[in-house]
Design a protein around this motif. Structure first.
Motif, PDB file in Angstrom:
ATOM      1  N   PHE A  54       0.854  -1.177   0.000  1.00 26.10           N
ATOM      2  CA  PHE A  54       0.000   0.000   0.000  1.00 26.10           C
ATOM      3  C   PHE A  54       0.893   1.231   0.000  1.00 26.10           C
ATOM      4  O   PHE A  54       1.748   1.366   0.876  1.00 26.10           O
ATOM      5  CB  PHE A  54      -0.896   0.032   1.246  1.00 26.10           C
ATOM      6  N   ARG A  55       0.685   2.126  -0.955  1.00 30.13           N
ATOM      7  CA  ARG A  55       1.437   3.380  -1.000  1.00 30.13           C
ATOM      8  C   ARG A  55       0.797   4.345  -0.011  1.00 30.13           C
ATOM      9  O   ARG A  55      -0.411   4.553  -0.020  1.00 30.13           O
ATOM     10  CB  ARG A  55       1.412   3.963  -2.409  1.00 30.13           C
ATOM     11  N   LEU A  56       1.615   4.937   0.859  1.00 33.20           N
ATOM     12  CA  LEU A  56       1.132   5.839   1.897  1.00 33.20           C
ATOM     13  C   LEU A  56       1.416   7.289   1.538  1.00 33.20           C
ATOM     14  O   LEU A  56       2.487   7.598   1.014  1.00 33.20           O
ATOM     15  CB  LEU A  56       1.791   5.518   3.246  1.00 33.20           C
ATOM     16  N   ASP A  57       0.485   8.158   1.839  1.00 33.37           N
ATOM     17  CA  ASP A  57       0.699   9.591   1.710  1.00 33.37           C
ATOM     18  C   ASP A  57       1.810  10.001   2.670  1.00 33.37           C
ATOM     19  O   ASP A  57       2.059   9.325   3.673  1.00 33.37           O
ATOM     20  CB  ASP A  57      -0.609  10.319   2.045  1.00 33.37           C
ATOM     21  N   GLU A  58       2.468  11.114   2.394  1.00 35.47           N
ATOM     22  CA  GLU A  58       3.589  11.545   3.228  1.00 35.47           C
ATOM     23  C   GLU A  58       3.184  11.870   4.656  1.00 35.47           C
ATOM     24  O   GLU A  58       4.008  11.850   5.558  1.00 35.47           O
ATOM     25  CB  GLU A  58       4.307  12.739   2.601  1.00 35.47           C
ATOM     26  N   ASN A  59       1.906  12.133   4.904  1.00 38.59           N
ATOM     27  CA  ASN A  59       1.452  12.470   6.247  1.00 38.59           C
ATOM     28  C   ASN A  59       0.835  11.289   6.992  1.00 38.59           C
ATOM     29  O   ASN A  59       0.340  11.452   8.099  1.00 38.59           O
ATOM     30  CB  ASN A  59       0.438  13.616   6.195  1.00 38.59           C
ATOM     31  N   ILE A  60       0.840  10.107   6.405  1.00 31.55           N
ATOM     32  CA  ILE A  60       0.265   8.919   7.046  1.00 31.55           C
ATOM     33  C   ILE A  60       1.358   8.187   7.813  1.00 31.55           C
ATOM     34  O   ILE A  60       2.421   7.890   7.271  1.00 31.55           O
ATOM     35  CB  ILE A  60      -0.366   7.973   6.008  1.00 31.55           C
ATOM     36  N   GLU A  61       1.073   7.904   9.083  1.00 32.92           N
ATOM     37  CA  GLU A  61       2.001   7.159   9.932  1.00 32.92           C
ATOM     38  C   GLU A  61       1.339   5.861  10.378  1.00 32.92           C
ATOM     39  O   GLU A  61       0.156   5.846  10.712  1.00 32.92           O
ATOM     40  CB  GLU A  61       2.382   7.980  11.162  1.00 32.92           C
ATOM     41  N   VAL A  62       2.114   4.781  10.398  1.00 34.44           N
ATOM     42  CA  VAL A  62       1.624   3.507  10.897  1.00 34.44           C
ATOM     43  C   VAL A  62       1.704   3.546  12.415  1.00 34.44           C
ATOM     44  O   VAL A  62       2.771   3.749  12.989  1.00 34.44           O
ATOM     45  CB  VAL A  62       2.445   2.330  10.333  1.00 34.44           C
ATOM     46  N   GLN A  63       0.561   3.367  13.082  1.00 33.25           N
ATOM     47  CA  GLN A  63       0.495   3.441  14.536  1.00 33.25           C
ATOM     48  C   GLN A  63       0.779   2.097  15.188  1.00 33.25           C
ATOM     49  O   GLN A  63       1.251   2.051  16.310  1.00 33.25           O
ATOM     50  CB  GLN A  63      -0.893   3.943  14.973  1.00 33.25           C
ATOM     51  N   GLY A  64       0.474   1.008  14.503  1.00 33.89           N
ATOM     52  CA  GLY A  64       0.714  -0.305  15.080  1.00 33.89           C
ATOM     53  C   GLY A  64      -0.033  -1.375  14.307  1.00 33.89           C
ATOM     54  O   GLY A  64      -0.830  -1.081  13.417  1.00 33.89           O
ATOM     55  N   ALA A  65       0.246  -2.636  14.658  1.00 35.52           N
ATOM     56  CA  ALA A  65      -0.411  -3.773  14.022  1.00 35.52           C
ATOM     57  C   ALA A  65      -0.698  -4.816  15.091  1.00 35.52           C
ATOM     58  O   ALA A  65       0.057  -4.957  16.050  1.00 35.52           O
ATOM     59  CB  ALA A  65       0.475  -4.351  12.922  1.00 35.52           C
ATOM     60  N   ARG A  66      -1.812  -5.519  14.905  1.00 31.55           N
ATOM     61  CA  ARG A  66      -2.172  -6.572  15.852  1.00 31.55           C
ATOM     62  C   ARG A  66      -2.943  -7.666  15.117  1.00 31.55           C
ATOM     63  O   ARG A  66      -3.572  -7.412  14.094  1.00 31.55           O
ATOM     64  CB  ARG A  66      -2.969  -6.002  17.011  1.00 31.55           C
TER      65      ARG A  66
END
Length: 156
Positions: free
Chosen positions: A101-113
């Motif tokens: 998935f291509r992310l916008d420059e302002n998108i941050e991954v917060q976590g995964a579960r």
């Protein structure tokens, strides 16, 4: 295949030159059908990707971000095949996969579960202060620019 030109959009837009590459990538027909996944939006800035990962253990899944691309991969690893099992129907695929998935420059991954057979990746749009909308005050004659020449400064 129909081609679409975005050049009319660029006449009045600055800095969107990478948008053309994004559209070209989106127009490709190699959309993965396995595993099924959802891209969800919660509110103004919260996003979530939920990937169906039935049968995969947590250690068999990888979530990575590199160069603004989120990649989710899974492999079978070194599973022991039970020779005593004979499948009459095997509907749970458990085959290796890779989703990007291509992310916008302002998108941050917060976590995964891993939750109820779903790999959930939480994303947050963090807009820097300088990119937020702001009101520009009109100061009458106070806000004049000055031009500088080699010998003198001239008020405009």
């Amino acid at each position: 295949m129909n081609t679409m030109s975005l050049s009319p959009l660029f006449r009045r837009s600055i800095g969107f030159d990478r948008l053309n590459d994004l559209f070209e990538t989106a127009m490709q027909n190699d959309v993965p059908s396995y595993p099924p996944y959802n891209v969800e939006k919660y509110g103004e800035n919260d996003y979530r990707i939920a990937v169906a990962t039935a049968g995969f253990a947590e250690q068999e899944l990888d979530v990575n971000v590199e160069k603004r691309v989120l990649t989710i991969t899974a492999g079978k690893g070194d599973r022991q095949q039970d020779d005593k099992v004979q499948y009459l129907h095997q509907g749970i695929a458990q085959r290796a996969f890779k989703l990007s998935f291509r992310l916008d420059e302002n998108i941050e991954v917060q976590g995964a579960r891993l939750e109820n057979g779903l790999l959930i990746v939480d994303l947050l749009r963090v807009v820097p202060e300088e990119q937020r909308p702001r009101q520009i005050p009109i100061n009458g004659s106070q806000g004049r620019l000055e031009t500088h020449s080699a010998d003198q400064t001239v008020a405009v």
